[in-house]
Design an enzyme around this catalytic site. Structure first.
Site, PDB file in Angstrom:
ATOM      1  N   GLY A   1       0.814  -1.202   0.000  1.00 22.59           N
ATOM      2  CA  GLY A   1       0.000   0.000   0.000  1.00 22.59           C
ATOM      3  C   GLY A   1       0.847   1.250   0.000  1.00 22.59           C
ATOM      4  N   VAL A   2       0.207   2.369  -0.327  1.00 26.66           N
ATOM      5  CA  VAL A   2       0.866   3.675  -0.330  1.00 26.66           C
ATOM      6  C   VAL A   2      -0.088   4.680   0.301  1.00 26.66           C
ATOM      7  CG1 VAL A   2       1.925   5.491  -1.710  1.00 26.66           C
ATOM      8  CG2 VAL A   2       2.101   3.114  -2.446  1.00 26.66           C
TER       9      VAL A   2
ATOM     10  N   GLY B   1      -0.361   8.768   2.652  1.00 24.69           N
ATOM     11  CA  GLY B   1       0.192  10.111   2.716  1.00 24.69           C
ATOM     12  C   GLY B   1       1.558  10.164   3.373  1.00 24.69           C
ATOM     13  N   PHE B   2       1.859   9.190   4.266  1.00 31.04           N
ATOM     14  CA  PHE B   2       3.146   9.160   4.953  1.00 31.04           C
ATOM     15  C   PHE B   2       4.214   8.516   4.097  1.00 31.04           C
ATOM     16  CE2 PHE B   2       5.574   9.461   8.816  1.00 31.04           C
ATOM     17  CZ  PHE B   2       6.427   8.372   8.819  1.00 31.04           C
ATOM     18  N   GLY B   3       3.837   7.491   3.331  1.00 31.03           N
ATOM     19  CA  GLY B   3       4.796   6.784   2.485  1.00 31.03           C
ATOM     20  C   GLY B   3       4.304   5.387   2.164  1.00 31.03           C
ATOM     21  N   LYS B   4       5.204   4.548   1.692  1.00 28.09           N
ATOM     22  CA  LYS B   4       4.850   3.181   1.304  1.00 28.09           C
ATOM     23  C   LYS B   4       4.724   2.280   2.541  1.00 28.09           C
ATOM     24  CE  LYS B   4       7.165   3.298  -3.206  1.00 28.09           C
ATOM     25  NZ  LYS B   4       8.222   2.686  -4.060  1.00 28.09           N
ATOM     26  N   VAL B   5       3.885   1.248   2.382  1.00 33.90           N
ATOM     27  CA  VAL B   5       3.713   0.232   3.419  1.00 33.90           C
ATOM     28  C   VAL B   5       4.173  -1.104   2.848  1.00 33.90           C
ATOM     29  CG1 VAL B   5       2.112  -0.928   4.980  1.00 33.90           C
ATOM     30  CG2 VAL B   5       1.755   1.484   4.374  1.00 33.90           C
TER      31      VAL B   5
ATOM     32  N   LYS C   1       5.749   0.744   7.701  1.00 32.09           N
ATOM     33  CA  LYS C   1       5.417   2.010   7.040  1.00 32.09           C
ATOM     34  C   LYS C   1       6.647   2.905   7.033  1.00 32.09           C
ATOM     35  CE  LYS C   1       2.271   4.808   8.850  1.00 32.09           C
ATOM     36  NZ  LYS C   1       0.937   5.386   9.166  1.00 32.09           N
TER      37      LYS C   1
ATOM     38  N   ASP D   1      -8.994  11.538  10.599  1.00 33.95           N
ATOM     39  CA  ASP D   1      -8.842  11.008   9.236  1.00 33.95           C
ATOM     40  C   ASP D   1      -9.554   9.665   9.107  1.00 33.95           C
ATOM     41  OD1 ASP D   1      -6.049  10.351   6.972  1.00 33.95           O
ATOM     42  OD2 ASP D   1      -8.031  11.232   6.619  1.00 33.95           O
TER      43      ASP D   1
END
Length: 798
Positions: free
Chosen positions: A495-496, A498-502, A517, A620
């Site tokens: 997954g991707v 707002g913080f970065g890739k997972v 993450k 959120d």
């Protein structure tokens, strides 16, 4: 009405060769100043008085206060004020195109004039640039302290440019005046195709796609400012951002003027999962003025592929196909060679421009992906020589009328579309983001870590180490993290955000499966969100909250490690998208499963609001932040934006507006005051998303159905909910259950927060829905009594 789109191919290889030498110096006027001054970038500004040809009714004035977001005191702390029509006569290069930039800082000045009374028009070179313009309303609507308007003008061989300011009084502002803080005239080469040599333009957007903010002094002598594109991305489809390891292979000296290297060195693509890429578009939404034509310039530079047909994609503008076979390698003639393309589009009656990319399956490329490096959007003058658009809709602050010194703005109906409010909130974030990133990269250019200064420089590292040293969670080494994710392999990406890739990984000798993450250096989230996750999740333990295992801060990396959620996100199951593999989920969620998931998520949010040691507002809530473990237990995740209320006013939290497009509480935006009812509103959108299996914002639907929240409430009031329900579950839902469920969801979406239920009430209603659906049979796993949760652990200190 179908837009007529004229397509122009302008590869950099055929860039115009007639170049105005950059020895033609710019003219920078510090309006209202008495002496020459220098701004924070080292540029010299001169007083404006000698260029005024009619200045009998003008005066200079000093701002009473300096907003901390101003990039420099020059040219914003001095102002030239006009009470009647006044004109500047400015010397220019007679054969050149010029940037004309107007700087406005609407605040209280020593002249004791109300900035809300400043209503005026601006004209130049036979063009209307601004009409009935209010810098105060514009700044309030965008929550920006200052406004910059940039125009591209040709002068038709005239050595002088006449710039006229005209106050426009109306019945609300009989004492209207005009003002200006700074004027820039920058000679530039002709960077547009021949069809546009005589056209004037206003710069609407200049975005560095997938990359950082680029300040004006970093841009090839053309002093263009390039902003981050992420606030304009539609939904959760952020794709993947990358940075090239090699330099840009500009084919000629002239081609360097198209865009600076940092635009072409960074890109946004769809990601490594071809199956996933075929199920979504990489989409940007850009707010523009209706009933104008626009030149859309897209910048490309492919560092991945150098051969034809390795990556081919479609390009859509406003749902119209403008490219069926976009092949960057074929256009540029090689790997790492920049190229751009121009498209003209007419916005008839619409104030949003949609840009989307999607892989072309019919071309059978080697990889199903798409890529983009930069976006520029220019408004073209109409046949009457007009470039002026309307003032935007202002946000309303609760305490504005109580502050005698506050700027007064015209009242607006509270029944304005939620969609307009949500879209305006995206623009509101741009000013804050620009100031932050600009300052950070100025620090970065002086040395040190390549991107850690975004999160606060060396002090950031000490803060992180301090928090981890407090024993809040397990401290992983970067070696352990790399081993767990096979060196951050793209094959491990699940997954991707707002913080970065997972990434999916394993720790402790492959005994424990985890989700990792990793912070993205170009992300708009950073140190604050990272520390927030550690601070909150390390103290929270609940069956319906995702568990934080540990964190890592080494070698300029910031990484969070969680329990792995085998069944992904709720959103994936609603739309049959599996981010963990190459196939979609085999079965849809039944209505009873969906109810159980909603109840679990409600329990988690209710616990945050009332059960934790200090009440927490998530801020959120959305379907991508509701995760499902291997037993389909729902867990609320992503606490980077969350707020604890113990250190703030218990009645409300005054805060910058943050949240996700489509889920944002309109009252939160209007008043900029956060309460737990904002989470309730977002959860109401989730409830309808679960019932209807459609996104919160769906660009492919008719205008009245574009925003799920608006459409659902309207359908409920018309008694037309049945047509909205996901067909796969339509026959499963008990009528009484559906009635109670939709009543609850609609109440969550009430315009005023006082009319919304608490999360506890929402939870009880959902549990009652499950009873109705089950024919009154109580199910142990969905007990109404929160105290019966054997798996709820006490929070630290309770």
């Amino acid at each position: 009405m179908k837009c007529k789109i004229q397509i122009f191919l302008w590869a950099i290889l055929t860039f115009p060769c007639t170049i105005i030498t950059l020895d033609d110096h710019p003219l920078l006027l510090d309006c209202g100043a008495n002496l020459e001054s220098t701004d924070s970038s080292g540029r010299k500004w001169i007083p404006d008085s000698r260029f005024l040809t009619t200045n009998n009714h003008s005066l200079s004035s000093t701002a009473k206060s300096q907003d901390p977001s101003l990039p420099s005191t020059v040219p914003y702390m001095q102002s030239r004020i006009f009470k009647s029509q006044s004109t500047y006569t400015l010397p220019i290069s007679p054969t050149s195109r010029h940037w004309l930039r107007l700087h406005f800082y609407p605040t209280s000045y020593a002249a004791a004039l109300d900035p809300a009374a400043a209503l005026f028009s601006v004209s130049a070179a036979g063009l209307t640039l601004l009409h009935n313009f209010s810098a105060a309303i514009t700044a309030q609507a965008l929550t920006q302290a200052y406004i910059i308007r940039e125009y591209s003008l040709t002068t038709l061989n005239s050595p002088l440019l006449h710039l006229t300011f005209t106050p426009d009084p109306d019945h609300d502002r009989p004492n209207a005046f005009a003002f200006i803080n700074g004027i820039e005239i920058i000679p530039i080469p002709e960077i547009f195709p021949p069809e546009y040599y005589s056209r004037a333009m206003q710069t609407m957007f200049r975005l560095n796609v997938g990359g950082r903010f680029i300040a004006a002094d970093e841009d090839s002598g053309l002093t263009r400012t390039w902003h981050d594109d992420s606030p304009h991305i539609y939904g959760a489809g952020f794709g993947v951002t990358t940075r090239a390891g090699a330099g840009v292979a500009y084919p000629s000296r002239e081609s360097r003027l198209a865009a600076p290297p940092d635009v072409y060195l960074t890109a946004r693509s769809m990601g490594p999962n071809s199956t996933l890429n075929l199920n979504y578009n990489l989409t940007w939404i850009l707010d523009v003025d209706a009933n104008f034509s626009y030149l859309v310039r897209l910048h490309f530079c492919d560092f991945f592929f150098g051969k034809v047909n390795q990556m081919v994609f479609l390009i859509f503008i406003n749902n119209q196909t403008v490219e069926t076979d976009a092949d960057v390698a074929a256009w540029a003639g090689g790997k790492g060679v920049p190229v751009y393309k121009d498209y003209e589009v007419r916005q008839n009656g619409h104030n949003q421009l949609w840009l989307a990319l999607h892989p072309n399956v019919e071309s059978k490329p080697q990889y199903y992906d798409s890529i983009l490096n930069g976006i520029e959007v220019f408004k073209l003058n109409d046949t009457k020589g007009n470039l002026a658009g309307p003032n935007p809709i202002p946000s309303l602050k609760k305490d504005m009328s109580q502050d005698a010194t506050a700027t007064k703005f015209p009242s607006r109906s509270r029944k304005k579309s939620r969609l307009i409010v949500i879209l305006a909130s995206l623009l509101a974030s741009v000013a804050v983001l620009v100031g932050l990133i600009a300052a950070c990269f100025k620090q970065s250019s002086k040395g040190g870590a390549p991107w850690l200064p975004i999160y606060g420089g060396s002090s950031s590292s000490s803060q992180i180490s301090s928090r981890l040293g407090e024993g809040l969670c397990r401290h992983f080494s970067i070696g352990e993290i790399r081993a767990a994710t096979h060196g951050f392999s793209e094959a491990c990406v699940v997954g991707v955000g707002g913080f970065g890739k997972v990434y999916r990984g394993c720790i402790d000798g492959n005994a424990t499966e985890v989700a990792v993450k990793r912070a993205n250096p170009s992300s708009q989230q950073g140190l604050h969100e990272f520390l927030n996750e550690i601070e909150l999740l390390s103290k929270l333990r609940h069956r319906h909250l995702v568990s934080l295992i540990g964190a890592c801060e080494e070698n300029n990396e910031m990484v969070l490690v969680y329990d792995y959620m085998a069944n992904g996100t709720l959103r994936e199951h609603l739309y049959n998208i599996n981010l963990n593999g190459n196939k979609g989920w085999s079965d849809h969620l039944s209505w009873k499963q969906r109810l159980g998931i909603c109840i679990g998520a409600a329990r988690g949010i209710h616990y945050l609001h009332t059960g934790a040691k200090h009440p927490i507002i998530h801020r959120d809530v959305k379907t991508t932040n509701i995760l499902l473990d291997d037993k389909w237990v729902a867990k609320v995740s992503d606490f980077g934006l969350s707020k604890a209320r113990h250190a703030l006013d218990q009645a409300h939290v005054s805060t910058a507006v943050k949240g996700s497009f489509g889920y944002l509480d309109p009252e939160y935006y209007r008043r900029q005051q956060l309460t737990d009812k904002s989470d309730v509103y977002s959860f109401g959108v989730v409830l309808f998303e679960v019932l209807c299996a459609r996104p919160a914002i769906d660009a492919g639907r008719p205008r009245e159905q574009l925003c799920l929240a608006d459409w659902a409430v309207a359908s409920y009031r018309k008694g037309a909910m049945e047509e909205m329900i996901d067909p796969s579950i339509r026959g499963e839902i008990n009528a009484e259950c559906l009635k109670r469920y939709t009543e609850t969801a609609v109440k969550c979406l009430s315009e005023d927060s006082i009319d919304r239920p608490s999360m506890g009430e929402v939870l009880r209603n959902l549990e009652h829905c499950l009873k109705l659906q089950s024919g009154g049979e109580e199910e142990e796993q969905h007990s109404v009594n929160d105290a019966a949760f054997a798996d709820v652990l006490e929070t630290q200190g309770r």
